[in-house]
Design a protein around this motif. Structure first.
Motif, short mmCIF file in Angstrom:
data_model
loop_
_atom_site.label_atom_id
_atom_site.label_comp_id
_atom_site.label_asym_id
_atom_site.label_seq_id
_atom_site.Cartn_x
_atom_site.Cartn_y
_atom_site.Cartn_z
N MET A 68 42.14 -8.65 -8.98
CA MET A 68 42.74 -9.69 -9.81
C MET A 68 41.93 -9.84 -11.09
SD MET A 68 43.23 -12.47 -6.72
CE MET A 68 44.32 -13.56 -7.66
N ASP A 69 42.62 -10.15 -12.18
CA ASP A 69 41.88 -10.37 -13.42
C ASP A 69 41.21 -11.74 -13.42
OD1 ASP A 69 44.28 -11.77 -13.61
OD2 ASP A 69 44.52 -11.42 -15.75
N TYR A 70 41.87 -12.72 -12.79
CA TYR A 70 41.33 -14.08 -12.77
C TYR A 70 41.82 -14.78 -11.51
CZ TYR A 70 40.02 -18.71 -14.49
OH TYR A 70 39.44 -19.95 -14.63
N ILE A 71 40.97 -15.58 -10.91
CA ILE A 71 41.34 -16.31 -9.70
C ILE A 71 41.48 -17.79 -10.05
CG2 ILE A 71 40.64 -16.96 -7.36
CD1 ILE A 71 39.00 -14.35 -7.26
N LEU A 79 32.64 -11.71 -8.13
CA LEU A 79 32.88 -12.53 -9.33
C LEU A 79 32.00 -12.06 -10.48
CD1 LEU A 79 32.74 -16.02 -7.56
CD2 LEU A 79 34.81 -14.77 -8.22
N GLN A 113 37.52 -10.06 -8.47
CA GLN A 113 37.92 -10.55 -9.79
C GLN A 113 37.26 -9.66 -10.84
OE1 GLN A 113 37.90 -14.90 -11.18
NE2 GLN A 113 36.23 -14.03 -12.38
N SER A 157 35.11 -14.87 -16.19
CA SER A 157 36.52 -14.78 -16.59
C SER A 157 36.81 -13.53 -17.42
CB SER A 157 36.93 -16.03 -17.36
OG SER A 157 36.09 -16.22 -18.48
#
Length: 365
Positions: free
Chosen positions: A247-250, A197, A227, A200
């Protein structure tokens, strides 16, 4: 009794916005007829996130000071005067019973104006190192809700209440979600999972680290839920594979946490509070590019209790391989870190903060 009227000011980052929304929703749950107005910075993400959560928001023309001489810095006095004037108009028109500040550019002028107008105010300080805005506001507000011990260094002791930081309620029972989480991401229960992480928007140093360490993860049989943040997804999407999810955002963070055996994360206040609730082995890589280096201080407060491992960005090349390999191969250490960080959790933070808000309103009505 007349409905509560509440102004909430917090923004600039998700770490200020989401606690503000969580507090407002808890007040709303207790007092369905309460009226709310959020106040943020007119060009920041709160102007989108707050309406999406169902609340009205007004924007102030305000921004923080930069560390070097810029046009924005030269404009700061004008923006501050403009924001103070607009704050005065907002308060005079809305007539709040209480004003709540969770940090960010707009909360300074808004709460200062509230204090000048004898409106009771509460500040919620998320970090272990108080920001300059909240330090300046502390003398005029009624209460200061904090998440760490020893905050008397920054605030009057008589006003401090240790509540913790608001976190999502869906994180309170992630153990029961592990099977569903592994299924969602297509991971095997036979291999460990590392969750990465960086916020964002993303963290460049963490993304560069993970891309470089993918061969090590493969050698160790580790599955990766990564992310990247929306600024970096195009750069790293090609690295996705059967064992690496990029993934760009979870959106469903409860499932991401449930799947994880180890978490690599920045150390923003909201992230730290969530990770205490989650109780998994955590490796913090704090951002060095934040005010007063508060992420390092947040992470160090957890490391001091033997609840996490901290590696600074400038140590990654020397330390990461050895530290991560040791952690992935030693279940006892992982479990110990998870137990110790969970001891620091304050799961009732939102309710406790709203208890203080209610007490302030009742004492001043």
């Amino acid at each position: 009794m007349k409905p509560y009227k509440v102004i909430v000011s917090g923004g600039g980052t998700g770490g200020h916005i989401y606690p503000a929304i969580a507090i407002a929703k808890e007040i709303q749950a207790r007092h369905p007829d309460a009226q709310f107005l959020f106040v943020g910075a007119s060009n920041r993400m709160e102007m989108e996130k707050v309406p999406n959560a169902g609340f009205d928001i007004e924007g102030l023309w305000i921004a923080g000071l930069q560390r070097k001489l810029t046009v924005d810095n030269l404009m700061f006095p004008i923006k501050l005067i403009s924001s103070l004037w607009k704050s005065h108009q907002i308060i005079r028109k809305f007539k709040p019973d209480v004003v709540i500040g969770t940090g960010g550019f707009a909360s300074g002028p808004l709460l200062k104006t509230a204090v000048w107008n004898n409106i009771p105010a509460l500040v919620q300080e998320q970090n272990s190192y108080a920001g300059i805005t909240n330090k300046l506001l502390s003398k005029g507000v009624e209460k200061i809700c904090v998440a760490y011990d020893n905050m008397e260094t920054y605030f009057p002791a008589s006003k401090i209440v240790k509540t913790g930081n608001p976190v999502r309620s869906d994180l309170l029972d992630i153990d029961s979600k592990r099977t569903a989480a592994l299924t969602k991401y297509g991971f095997s229960s036979a291999n460990r999972v590392v969750l990465v992480l960086g916020g964002s928007l993303g963290a460049r140093a963490i993304n560069e680290l993970i891309s470089k360490q993918l061969p090590l993860f493969k050698e160790l049989g580790v599955q990766v839920l990564w992310q990247t943040g929306k600024l970096y997804i195009d750069t790293y999407m090609h690295l996705a594979s059967d064992t690496v999810r990029v993934m760009d955002y979870i959106n469903e963070m409860d499932l991401a946490y449930a799947a994880a055996d180890i978490i690599i994360s920045r150390a923003g206040a909201s992230s730290v509070s969530e990770l205490c609730i989650v109780g998994k082995a955590t490796l913090f890589i704090p951002s060095p590019n934040v005010a007063e280096d508060h992420q390092t201080k947040n992470a160090r407060a957890i490391e001091k209790e033997d609840g996490a491992i901290l590696i600074s960005e400038n140590e990654l090349d020397k330390k990461f391989d050895l530290v991560f390999t040791g952690l992935i191969n030693d279940e006892k250490v992982r479990l110990k870190l998870g137990r110790n960080i969970k001891k620091l959790a304050l799961p009732n933070a939102t309710q406790d903060i709203v208890d203080e808000v209610e007490a302030i309103i009742k004492n001043t009505k």
